[in-house]
Scaffold this active site. Structure first.
Site, PDB file in Angstrom:
ATOM      1  N   HIS A  97      -2.026  10.531  -5.612  1.00 30.53           N
ATOM      2  CA  HIS A  97      -3.358   9.949  -5.489  1.00 30.53           C
ATOM      3  C   HIS A  97      -3.401   8.668  -6.294  1.00 30.53           C
ATOM      4  O   HIS A  97      -2.971   8.656  -7.451  1.00 30.53           O
ATOM      5  CB  HIS A  97      -4.411  10.937  -6.011  1.00 30.53           C
ATOM      6  CG  HIS A  97      -5.789  10.355  -6.051  1.00 30.53           C
ATOM      7  ND1 HIS A  97      -6.347   9.693  -4.976  1.00 30.53           N
ATOM      8  CD2 HIS A  97      -6.729  10.320  -7.039  1.00 30.53           C
ATOM      9  CE1 HIS A  97      -7.564   9.292  -5.295  1.00 30.53           C
ATOM     10  NE2 HIS A  97      -7.826   9.645  -6.540  1.00 30.53           N
ATOM     11  N   HIS A  99      -5.756   4.667  -6.769  1.00 30.39           N
ATOM     12  CA  HIS A  99      -6.878   3.833  -6.355  1.00 30.39           C
ATOM     13  C   HIS A  99      -6.313   2.440  -6.075  1.00 30.39           C
ATOM     14  O   HIS A  99      -6.894   1.442  -6.498  1.00 30.39           O
ATOM     15  CB  HIS A  99      -7.950   3.773  -7.438  1.00 30.39           C
ATOM     16  CG  HIS A  99      -8.689   5.067  -7.645  1.00 30.39           C
ATOM     17  ND1 HIS A  99      -9.739   5.199  -8.498  1.00 30.39           N
ATOM     18  CD2 HIS A  99      -8.518   6.290  -7.073  1.00 30.39           C
ATOM     19  CE1 HIS A  99     -10.191   6.454  -8.475  1.00 30.39           C
ATOM     20  NE2 HIS A  99      -9.449   7.134  -7.620  1.00 30.39           N
ATOM     21  N   ASP A 122       6.051   2.122  12.375  1.00 30.38           N
ATOM     22  CA  ASP A 122       7.306   2.681  11.847  1.00 30.38           C
ATOM     23  C   ASP A 122       7.030   3.918  10.984  1.00 30.38           C
ATOM     24  O   ASP A 122       7.917   4.738  10.771  1.00 30.38           O
ATOM     25  CB  ASP A 122       8.031   1.650  10.969  1.00 30.38           C
ATOM     26  CG  ASP A 122       8.765   0.611  11.806  1.00 30.38           C
ATOM     27  OD1 ASP A 122       9.084   0.893  12.971  1.00 30.38           O
ATOM     28  OD2 ASP A 122       9.015  -0.489  11.264  1.00 30.38           O
ATOM     29  N   HIS A 171     -13.719   6.683  -1.817  1.00 29.49           N
ATOM     30  CA  HIS A 171     -12.929   7.057  -2.997  1.00 29.49           C
ATOM     31  C   HIS A 171     -11.572   6.339  -3.017  1.00 29.49           C
ATOM     32  O   HIS A 171     -11.424   5.347  -3.728  1.00 29.49           O
ATOM     33  CB  HIS A 171     -12.788   8.593  -3.013  1.00 29.49           C
ATOM     34  CG  HIS A 171     -12.085   9.134  -4.203  1.00 29.49           C
ATOM     35  ND1 HIS A 171     -12.087  10.468  -4.515  1.00 29.49           N
ATOM     36  CD2 HIS A 171     -11.334   8.535  -5.155  1.00 29.49           C
ATOM     37  CE1 HIS A 171     -11.380  10.660  -5.615  1.00 29.49           C
ATOM     38  NE2 HIS A 171     -10.914   9.495  -6.017  1.00 29.49           N
ATOM     39  N   TYR A 229      17.148   4.874  13.720  1.00 28.32           N
ATOM     40  CA  TYR A 229      16.978   3.862  12.677  1.00 28.32           C
ATOM     41  C   TYR A 229      17.775   4.260  11.429  1.00 28.32           C
ATOM     42  O   TYR A 229      17.830   5.421  11.063  1.00 28.32           O
ATOM     43  CB  TYR A 229      15.496   3.742  12.313  1.00 28.32           C
ATOM     44  CG  TYR A 229      15.253   2.822  11.148  1.00 28.32           C
ATOM     45  CD1 TYR A 229      15.142   1.463  11.337  1.00 28.32           C
ATOM     46  CD2 TYR A 229      15.194   3.323   9.861  1.00 28.32           C
ATOM     47  CE1 TYR A 229      14.946   0.598  10.265  1.00 28.32           C
ATOM     48  CE2 TYR A 229      14.996   2.479   8.785  1.00 28.32           C
ATOM     49  CZ  TYR A 229      14.876   1.119   8.993  1.00 28.32           C
ATOM     50  OH  TYR A 229      14.689   0.291   7.922  1.00 28.32           O
TER      51      TYR A 229
HETATM   52 ZN   LIG Z   1      -9.545   9.187  -7.616  1.00 31.30          ZN
END
Ligand SMILES: [Zn+2]
Length: 232
Positions: A97, A99, A122, A171, A229
């Protein structure tokens, strides 16, 4: 006695270091976890510790119900979201996670990232999906668990390993992968796709999505059963 989780913590630590290295976050923003499938535990970044001060031993080991198994620091406040994804999806052993700026920009604008070009195709064969905005009740209920549930709902008809990324509305991004290294790679790729799409839309707001045949071609040559690939 050496911790049985040493290797897992080391691997999660290294993946966490990729966040500042790839320019995906400042200060303590963001977190990566790594799953040990056999032991049924994850190692995750502790809450509020800056990356340059983070040591492998600081990583917190948590079981899939959220109970701390090893570590003296508090795990990331997003731990419950990571756990929702691990419990629901087999084959995922890393969750990230961040930002990161451009991906978060699209999440805040609440727009899925359009599949404008082959770089995007891709990696995934559709727009980067975005969750619904969380209801007031869900925010009050259990915010981090509900964030995970929003993602699961968004993926009810999707294959998580074919589309290893999502924007949580208002978010920011979550990504995942078969390995923690793949999950962080997907986080860096997502940020780049978000940046390219931003430039594309700025230059030409009416830019068209890539035609289906090109999407299929690019996705299949990397991920299809006849993928060709890279090196064998
Ligand atoms: Zn967050």
């Amino acid at each position: 006695m050496a911790s049985p989780y040493q290797e897992l913590k080391q691997r999660a630590w290294a993946a966490n270091q990729e966040i500042p290295k790839r320019g995906l976050a400042i200060y303590t923003f963001g977190n990566v976890s790594a799953l040990d499938v056999e032991r049924g535990v994850i190692a995750i970044k502790p809450s509020g510790v800056e990356y340059d001060r983070l040591k492998a031993d600081d990583l917190v080991v948590v079981d899939l119900s959220g109970k701390i198994v090893e570590g003296s620091l508090r795990p990331s406040s997003d731990t419950a979201t990571h756990l929702v994804l691990y419990r629901a999806w087999k084959g995922i052993t890393g969750v990230v996670h961040t930002h990161s700026t451009y991906a978060t920009g699209w999440a805040q604008a609440r727009i899925p990232i359009p599949i404008y070009g082959t770089t995007h195709a891709d990696h995934l064969a559709e727009d980067v999906p975005i969750t619904a905005l969380m209801s007031d009740e869900a925010v009050e209920r259990d915010y981090e668990v509900e964030t995970g549930n929003q993602i699961l709902e968004c993926f009810s008809k999707r294959e998580p390993l074919h589309t290893p990324m999502v924007l949580v509305a208002g978010h920011g991004p979550f990504t995942w992968g078969e390995t923690p290294e793949k999950a962080i790679y997907n986080a860096a790729v997502l940020e780049e796709l978000a940046r390219m799409a931003f430039v594309t839309r700025t230059l030409e707001p009416a830019s068209a999505r890539l035609p289906d045949r090109l999407i299929r071609k690019h996705f299949e040559r990397k991920h299809g059963k006849n993928a060709y690939y890279g090196q064998k």
